[in-house]
Design an enzyme around this catalytic site. Structure first.
Site, PDB file in Angstrom:
ATOM      1  N   ASP A 137       2.851 -19.758  -5.370  1.00 43.56           N
ATOM      2  CA  ASP A 137       2.706 -19.475  -3.951  1.00 43.56           C
ATOM      3  C   ASP A 137       4.033 -19.848  -3.266  1.00 43.56           C
ATOM      4  OD1 ASP A 137       2.199 -19.534  -1.250  1.00 43.56           O
ATOM      5  OD2 ASP A 137       0.295 -20.613  -1.422  1.00 43.56           O
ATOM      6  N   GLU A 142      28.107 -35.959 -11.961  1.00 43.72           N
ATOM      7  CA  GLU A 142      27.316 -36.110 -13.181  1.00 43.72           C
ATOM      8  C   GLU A 142      27.350 -34.798 -13.962  1.00 43.72           C
ATOM      9  OE1 GLU A 142      22.952 -36.266 -12.458  1.00 43.72           O
ATOM     10  OE2 GLU A 142      23.503 -36.515 -10.364  1.00 43.72           O
ATOM     11  N   CYS A 197      23.194 -39.333  -9.145  1.00 40.93           N
ATOM     12  CA  CYS A 197      23.508 -38.879  -7.773  1.00 40.93           C
ATOM     13  C   CYS A 197      24.109 -39.980  -6.906  1.00 40.93           C
ATOM     14  CB  CYS A 197      22.251 -38.320  -7.114  1.00 40.93           C
ATOM     15  SG  CYS A 197      21.546 -36.956  -8.036  1.00 40.93           S
ATOM     16  N   HIS A 212      19.565 -39.261   0.377  1.00 41.21           N
ATOM     17  CA  HIS A 212      19.879 -38.382  -0.754  1.00 41.21           C
ATOM     18  C   HIS A 212      18.717 -37.388  -0.839  1.00 41.21           C
ATOM     19  CE1 HIS A 212      20.448 -36.709  -4.627  1.00 41.21           C
ATOM     20  NE2 HIS A 212      19.404 -37.343  -5.150  1.00 41.21           N
ATOM     21  N   LYS A 252       9.027 -37.625   2.297  1.00 37.72           N
ATOM     22  CA  LYS A 252       8.190 -38.621   1.621  1.00 37.72           C
ATOM     23  C   LYS A 252       8.696 -40.034   1.912  1.00 37.72           C
ATOM     24  CE  LYS A 252       6.998 -35.751  -2.402  1.00 37.72           C
ATOM     25  NZ  LYS A 252       5.708 -35.968  -3.035  1.00 37.72           N
ATOM     26  N   ASN A 280      19.979 -28.858  -4.425  1.00 41.51           N
ATOM     27  CA  ASN A 280      20.470 -30.176  -4.834  1.00 41.51           C
ATOM     28  C   ASN A 280      21.925 -30.074  -5.272  1.00 41.51           C
ATOM     29  OD1 ASN A 280      20.623 -32.837  -5.572  1.00 41.51           O
ATOM     30  ND2 ASN A 280      19.086 -32.716  -7.213  1.00 41.51           N
ATOM     31  N   SER A 286      19.386 -41.487 -10.147  1.00 40.71           N
ATOM     32  CA  SER A 286      18.406 -41.755 -11.207  1.00 40.71           C
ATOM     33  C   SER A 286      19.017 -42.571 -12.324  1.00 40.71           C
ATOM     34  CB  SER A 286      17.899 -40.431 -11.783  1.00 40.71           C
ATOM     35  OG  SER A 286      17.088 -39.792 -10.845  1.00 40.71           O
TER      36      SER A 286
HETATM   37  N1  COA Z   1       1.552 -24.780  -0.130  1.00 39.63           N
HETATM   38  C1  COA Z   1       2.127 -25.920   0.296  1.00 39.63           C
HETATM   39  N2  COA Z   1       2.419 -26.981  -0.533  1.00 39.63           N
HETATM   40  C2  COA Z   1       2.113 -26.835  -1.835  1.00 39.63           C
HETATM   41  C3  COA Z   1       1.523 -25.662  -2.354  1.00 39.63           C
HETATM   42  C4  COA Z   1       1.234 -24.596  -1.436  1.00 39.63           C
HETATM   43  N3  COA Z   1       0.697 -23.464  -1.845  1.00 39.63           N
HETATM   44  N4  COA Z   1       1.360 -25.818  -3.684  1.00 39.63           N
HETATM   45  C5  COA Z   1       1.828 -27.062  -4.006  1.00 39.63           C
HETATM   46  N5  COA Z   1       2.295 -27.675  -2.880  1.00 39.63           N
HETATM   47  C6  COA Z   1       2.906 -28.993  -2.754  1.00 39.63           C
HETATM   48  C7  COA Z   1       2.219 -30.070  -3.573  1.00 39.63           C
HETATM   49  O1  COA Z   1       1.089 -30.582  -2.904  1.00 39.63           O
HETATM   50  C8  COA Z   1       3.356 -31.082  -3.685  1.00 39.63           C
HETATM   51  O2  COA Z   1       3.472 -31.806  -2.486  1.00 39.63           O
HETATM   52  P1  COA Z   1       3.528 -33.420  -2.515  1.00 39.63           P
HETATM   53  O3  COA Z   1       4.703 -33.767  -3.379  1.00 39.63           O
HETATM   54  O4  COA Z   1       3.682 -33.802  -1.098  1.00 39.63           O
HETATM   55  O5  COA Z   1       2.246 -33.865  -3.140  1.00 39.63           O
HETATM   56  C9  COA Z   1       4.603 -30.196  -3.792  1.00 39.63           C
HETATM   57  O6  COA Z   1       4.208 -28.915  -3.312  1.00 39.63           O
HETATM   58  C10 COA Z   1       5.135 -30.053  -5.198  1.00 39.63           C
HETATM   59  O7  COA Z   1       4.075 -29.684  -6.024  1.00 39.63           O
HETATM   60  P2  COA Z   1       3.947 -30.279  -7.505  1.00 39.63           P
HETATM   61  O8  COA Z   1       2.732 -29.736  -8.137  1.00 39.63           O
HETATM   62  O9  COA Z   1       4.106 -31.760  -7.457  1.00 39.63           O
HETATM   63  O10 COA Z   1       5.247 -29.606  -8.141  1.00 39.63           O
HETATM   64  P3  COA Z   1       5.812 -29.693  -9.598  1.00 39.63           P
HETATM   65  O11 COA Z   1       4.976 -30.529 -10.491  1.00 39.63           O
HETATM   66  O12 COA Z   1       6.046 -28.294 -10.029  1.00 39.63           O
HETATM   67  O13 COA Z   1       7.241 -30.429  -9.472  1.00 39.63           O
HETATM   68  C11 COA Z   1       9.054 -31.727  -8.681  1.00 39.63           C
HETATM   69  C12 COA Z   1       7.878 -30.830  -8.281  1.00 39.63           C
HETATM   70  C13 COA Z   1       9.810 -32.113  -7.405  1.00 39.63           C
HETATM   71  C14 COA Z   1       8.537 -32.998  -9.366  1.00 39.63           C
HETATM   72  C15 COA Z   1      10.017 -30.932  -9.653  1.00 39.63           C
HETATM   73  O14 COA Z   1      10.527 -29.834  -8.967  1.00 39.63           O
HETATM   74  C16 COA Z   1      11.127 -31.777 -10.188  1.00 39.63           C
HETATM   75  O15 COA Z   1      10.961 -32.508 -11.160  1.00 39.63           O
HETATM   76  N6  COA Z   1      12.328 -31.702  -9.571  1.00 39.63           N
HETATM   77  C17 COA Z   1      13.448 -32.559  -9.880  1.00 39.63           C
HETATM   78  C18 COA Z   1      13.325 -33.840  -9.108  1.00 39.63           C
HETATM   79  C19 COA Z   1      14.612 -34.604  -9.150  1.00 39.63           C
HETATM   80  O16 COA Z   1      15.603 -34.011  -8.857  1.00 39.63           O
HETATM   81  N7  COA Z   1      14.575 -35.898  -9.511  1.00 39.63           N
HETATM   82  C20 COA Z   1      15.761 -36.669  -9.746  1.00 39.63           C
HETATM   83  C21 COA Z   1      16.661 -36.917  -8.622  1.00 39.63           C
HETATM   84  S1  COA Z   1      16.039 -37.893  -7.306  1.00 39.63           S
END
Ligand code: COA
Length: 389
Positions: free
Chosen positions: A29, A79, A111, A233, A242, A273, A306
């Site tokens: 979505d 990195e 980062c 960041h 968050k 990013n 990280s």
């Molecule tokens: N409408 C609105 N929001 C929606 C949705 C929809 N249709 N479907 C899902 N969402 C929201 C979820 O509720 C969630 O929100 P929340 O985090 O507030 O709970 C968000 O979208 C992400 O959904 P999620 O299922 O958690 O996504 P994911 O498991 O596919 O992964 C990350 C999201 C961010 C964990 C992933 O993209 C990732 O690992 N990114 C890298 C992170 C990173 O860079 N870390 C290291 C540096 S700090």
């Protein structure tokens, strides 16, 4: 004497993808990406742009001949290193024709690298008030096609000139930091894509923010009300939301901080990013897009790398005379980008050269940047300065 960021410049490659297109291609979505992750567009780096060329393109937006002579230290946070031994700062020094009477080196801690560089630069200028330091953060964030992290990729560089009596932001003492050996995100030497435990990483980010913010309040007796804006960041913009949720309430001051964050996340939502530069892209975004920026504003900055390192510190806004010029420059750069289809993006993503020993020559016919990569010869990367005939 005040010391901090006098000038700031940004570069992101000329290609991007739209997050709605990516969502459709991945059977998600679109609101998951637009709202749940908080990203609208994502920069895509062609093979002719790497950390060195992006850093050079970012610094070239502001460096004068006088700046170049006064730079006594070149710190490259990244990195996405291009060599296991030689620092990207050496290539940058050469491309930008910076003074040779300088220390030049690279810093790595995910980062956090640019923040380590910034703090080191501030300390150096306090000891050498006539000196300037060039600090850059440049990265290409790659998680892989069709991975959960894909929506949080991006590419770009932020360059900052650190000086005494800075125009943009004075960096204040103290800062508070917390580090711990954890496996939330890393990139083994044999990989060009990161390995990430995304949900764990998000939790660690919040945990490190809470720890360093509490430590800061204890050390300084300041509270949220002593700040005009909080900058983070931003691996993706929802991460900042968050973090803010953990400290804000529904009082008037909290509402004001939320409003400032809207301006602080604008560019990050359109670029994605950029790892080490992300906090400073958010700073630039706030300086450029908030209508409330004025001299003396007090800002809180949270840096996270990280692995993991967190740091909270504060800054005081200077006269910021040229911030609207910077806004025009960045807005123009973002507006001039070319939209790629998801197929075109995947082709570019897969074309990035793995580390290999063979000579190669890249097709640079469509490059419009000042600095770009030509290829590799005799195990040496060959860069081009388009201004040099
Ligand atoms: N409408 C609105 N929001 C929606 C949705 C929809 N249709 N479907 C899902 N969402 C929201 C979820 O509720 C969630 O929100 P929340 O985090 O507030 O709970 C968000 O979208 C992400 O959904 P999620 O299922 O958690 O996504 P994911 O498991 O596919 O992964 C990350 C999201 C961010 C964990 C992933 O993209 C990732 O690992 N990114 C890298 C992170 C990173 O860079 N870390 C290291 C540096 S700090």
């Amino acid at each position: 004497m005040s010391v901090g960021i006098d000038k700031i410049g940004f570069y992101t490659p000329k290609f991007y993808i739209d997050m709605v297109d990516l969502a459709h291609a991945r059977n998600e979505d679109p609101n998951k990406y637009l709202v749940g992750i908080g990203q609208t567009r994502q920069a895509v780096a062609p093979v002719t742009q790497d950390i060195v060329t992006m850093a050079a393109n970012a610094a070239a937006t502001f460096l004068t001949a006088e700046d170049k002579q006064n730079i006594e230290m070149i710190i490259f946070g990244t990195e996405s290193g291009i060599d296991n031994s030689k620092a990207a700062a050496m290539y940058l020094q050469n491309l930008l024709e910076l003074s040779h009477e300088a220390r030049a080196f690279e810093i790595k801690q995910a980062c956090y690298g640019a923040t380590a560089g910034l703090q080191m630069a501030v300390d150096f200028v306090k000891l050498h008030p006539e000196a300037s330091v060039l600090v850059v953060g440049a990265d290409i964030a790659r998680y892989g096609i069709n991975t959960p992290g894909e929506v949080t990729q991006g590419a770009g560089a932020v360059a900052m000139l650190v000086k005494s009596n800075p125009d943009l932001v004075e960096i204040e003492e103290p800062s508070t930091f917390y580090s711990e050996d954890i496996m939330d995100f890393w990139r083994p030497l044999y990989r060009s894509e990161a390995i990430v435990d995304g949900h764990y990483s998000n939790n660690m980010y919040i945990d490190f923010f809470t720890k360093t913010w509490e430590q800061y309040q204890q050390k300084t007796n300041q509270t949220m009300n002593d700040f005009d804006a909080f900058l983070f960041h931003l691996p993706y913009t929802k991460m900042g939301i968050k973090a803010l949720r953990t400290i804000l309430t529904d009082d008037d001051h909290s509402q004001k901080i939320w409003q400032e964050f809207e301006a602080a996340k604008k560019y990050n939502a359109e670029v994605g990013n950029i790892y080490t530069g992300s906090l400073y892209l958010s700073l630039l975004s706030w300086l450029a897009n908030s209508t409330n920026v004025k001299q003396g504003n007090h800002i809180g900055l949270f840096s996270f790398g990280s692995g993991a390192q967190g740091e909270f510190f504060a800054g005081r806004i200077g006269p910021a005379k040229k911030r609207l010029e910077i806004k025009d420059q960045v807005d123009e750069m973002l507006a001039d980008r070319t939209l790629l289809s998801i197929d075109e993006y995947e082709e570019i993503f897969n074309a990035r050269k793995p580390f290999e020993s063979a000579d190669y020559q890249l097709d640079t016919s469509s490059e419009n940047a000042n600095y770009y990569l030509l290829g590799q010869k005799n195990h040496q990367l060959i860069y081009k300065n388009a201004n040099e005939k």
